[in-house]
Enzyme design. Structure first.
Site: not given
Ligand code: AMP
Ligand code: MG
Length: 414
Positions: A169, A83, A245-246, A118, A86, A106, A176
């Site tokens: 963004r 989900g 998810d991406n 965080d 951030r 974001k 997704r």
């Molecule tokens: P990503 O690999 O950047 O697509 O992120 C994968 C998941 O990790 C997503 O659900 C993001 O929302 C979560 N995520 C990434 N960085 C953070 C962060 N600093 N704090 C909380 N959730 C994060």
């Molecule tokens: Mg992502």
């Protein structure tokens, strides 16, 4: 702003209402004026303290109803519930011409999906997402866009202390493959159908006119991804983290993490430091896209046909189109990059020879094309290379077998 919040009509499990966490000293460091104008926003009005307040999440624009979206995903092949950890969706801005765009912050603070994170983002990666997404857009590659970057006036802890930042963004939507995976796992068939119908309305309304709209939704998603990945390959873009998810259903590139453009041509190029097995290497991207689409197809099976065996047959027929569409688009793009207007049987051989030579020579991918565009025999790694010289002569012969002039070829290559 003219906000609508149609996502709130979807099943409750798909989102949580949550407000951005206020930041100490919001400061606008980048504002995309072209994008702002094309969204019919008031750029002068946003290029101000008020803009900093909105783009940092300190002030919610009128009509916005912020949410964090739920989704799942296969991360490096392993299924997880995720989900927006951030990111916070302010809502959908509708332009005077009726176009609908998600406006998302974001790095806007923690949400129920933050797990141990965080909820914040660092300035460097947000500027990278801004630059690369805008580069992709201007290269004619479907992508989410970047409207603004603000700093928060707060430090965040990574390996070291970094400046916190928020990226605004803009996307056709944030639906997704992982959004479908989430509801297919947690929801009823009726709830899944709601998401599918919503996605059809937003991204392929024409599908409603087909006997089997959900098969059509799958077909369109496959088509858009095949086209997209061909474009990535042609410019040497490596996404880095092609988890389900991406990957969007709209066909836009999303989530610029450890991505980059390849320098020396090497199909094993990887940019994510945790991608030990090269799952998301440059040369693997088409296979991964197809794998992800397989996961998308699985979520739709019950909607495609009551009989699961028949549904799988249909999905397989559609998935089998991916390599064909990818190849057609890639060939067309390669022809353009090499100034070729007409089709010949031997073109694929000409291209694979070219790539083999530059891979062996570790020549720079984009610069080699630029040198060919400048009608120079490539210098550097390629200078005096006999194999390459042979190929070069073959290519020049190929260019003479079309009616267009040399100048037209150069224009096309550019
Ligand atoms: P990503 O690999 O950047 O697509 O992120 C994968 C998941 O990790 C997503 O659900 C993001 O929302 C979560 N995520 C990434 N960085 C953070 C962060 N600093 N704090 C909380 N959730 C994060
Ligand atoms: Mg992502």
């Amino acid at each position: 702003w003219k906000f609508d919040n149609s996502y709130l009509n979807l099943p409750r499990m798909l989102y949580t209402k949550v407000l951005p966490t206020k930041v100490r000293f919001p400061e606008l460091v980048l504002l995309n004026k072209n994008l702002s104008e094309s969204l019919a926003l008031n750029t002068d009005y946003l290029n101000s303290e008020l803009g900093s307040a909105i783009f940092s999440g300190n002030q919610i624009p009128e009509g916005a109803e912020p949410i964090a979206q739920a989704y799942a995903g296969h991360q490096f092949g392993y299924f997880t519930f995720l989900g927006d950890g951030r990111a916070i969706l302010l809502g959908e801005h509708v332009t005077p011409t009726g176009k609908r765009f998600d406006i998302q912050l974001k790095g806007a603070g923690i949400t129920p999906y933050s797990r141990r994170g965080d909820g914040r983002a660092a300035l460097g990666p947000m500027i990278r997402e801004y630059i690369i997404s805008e580069a992709m857009h201007n290269l004619g590659i479907p992508t989410t866009r970047s409207l603004a970057v603000t700093t928060t006036g707060e430090y965040i802890n990574r390996d070291k202390k970094l400046s916190g930042a928020v990226l605004t963004r803009v996307a056709a939507s944030h639906i997704r493959v992982g959004t479908f995976q989430y509801i297919a796992q947690k929801g009823s068939l009726e709830e899944l159908k709601k998401l599918a119908d919503y996605t059809i309305d937003r991204h392929c309304p024409g599908a409603k006119n087909f006997v089997n709209p959900y098969r059509q939704l799958l077909k369109v998603a496959i088509y858009k991804q095949a086209e997209l990945i061909a474009k990535w390959q042609l410019v040497g873009f490596v996404h880095g983290v092609m988890n389900t998810d991406n990957m969007t259903i709209s066909g836009e590139t999303i989530d610029y993490g450890p991505c980059a453009f390849m320098d020396a041509y090497d199909s094993n190029t990887v940019f994510s430091s945790i991608d030990y097995n090269g799952r998301y290497a440059y040369g693997n991207q088409p296979h991964i896209a197809l794998w992800n689409l397989g996961r998308f197809a699985e979520t739709l099976l019950n909607l495609i046909h009551k009989d699961l065996t028949k549904a799988k047959e249909i999905a397989d027929i559609e998935l089998a189109e991916f390599p064909v569409i990818f190849q057609e688009n890639w060939m067309e793009g390669m022809r353009s990059k090499l100034g070729i207007f007409n089709k010949e049987e031997e073109d694929s051989e000409l291209f694979s020879e070219f790539l083999e030579i530059i891979e062996n020579q570790k020549a720079d991918y984009t610069n080699t094309f630029i040198e060919l565009t400048n009608v120079r025999k490539p210098q550097g790694e390629m200078e005096g290379n006999k194999e390459f010289l042979k190929w070069y002569i073959k290519w020049r012969d190929r260019l003479s077998r079309q009616s267009q002039s040399k100048a037209q070829s150069i224009q096309l290559m550019k």
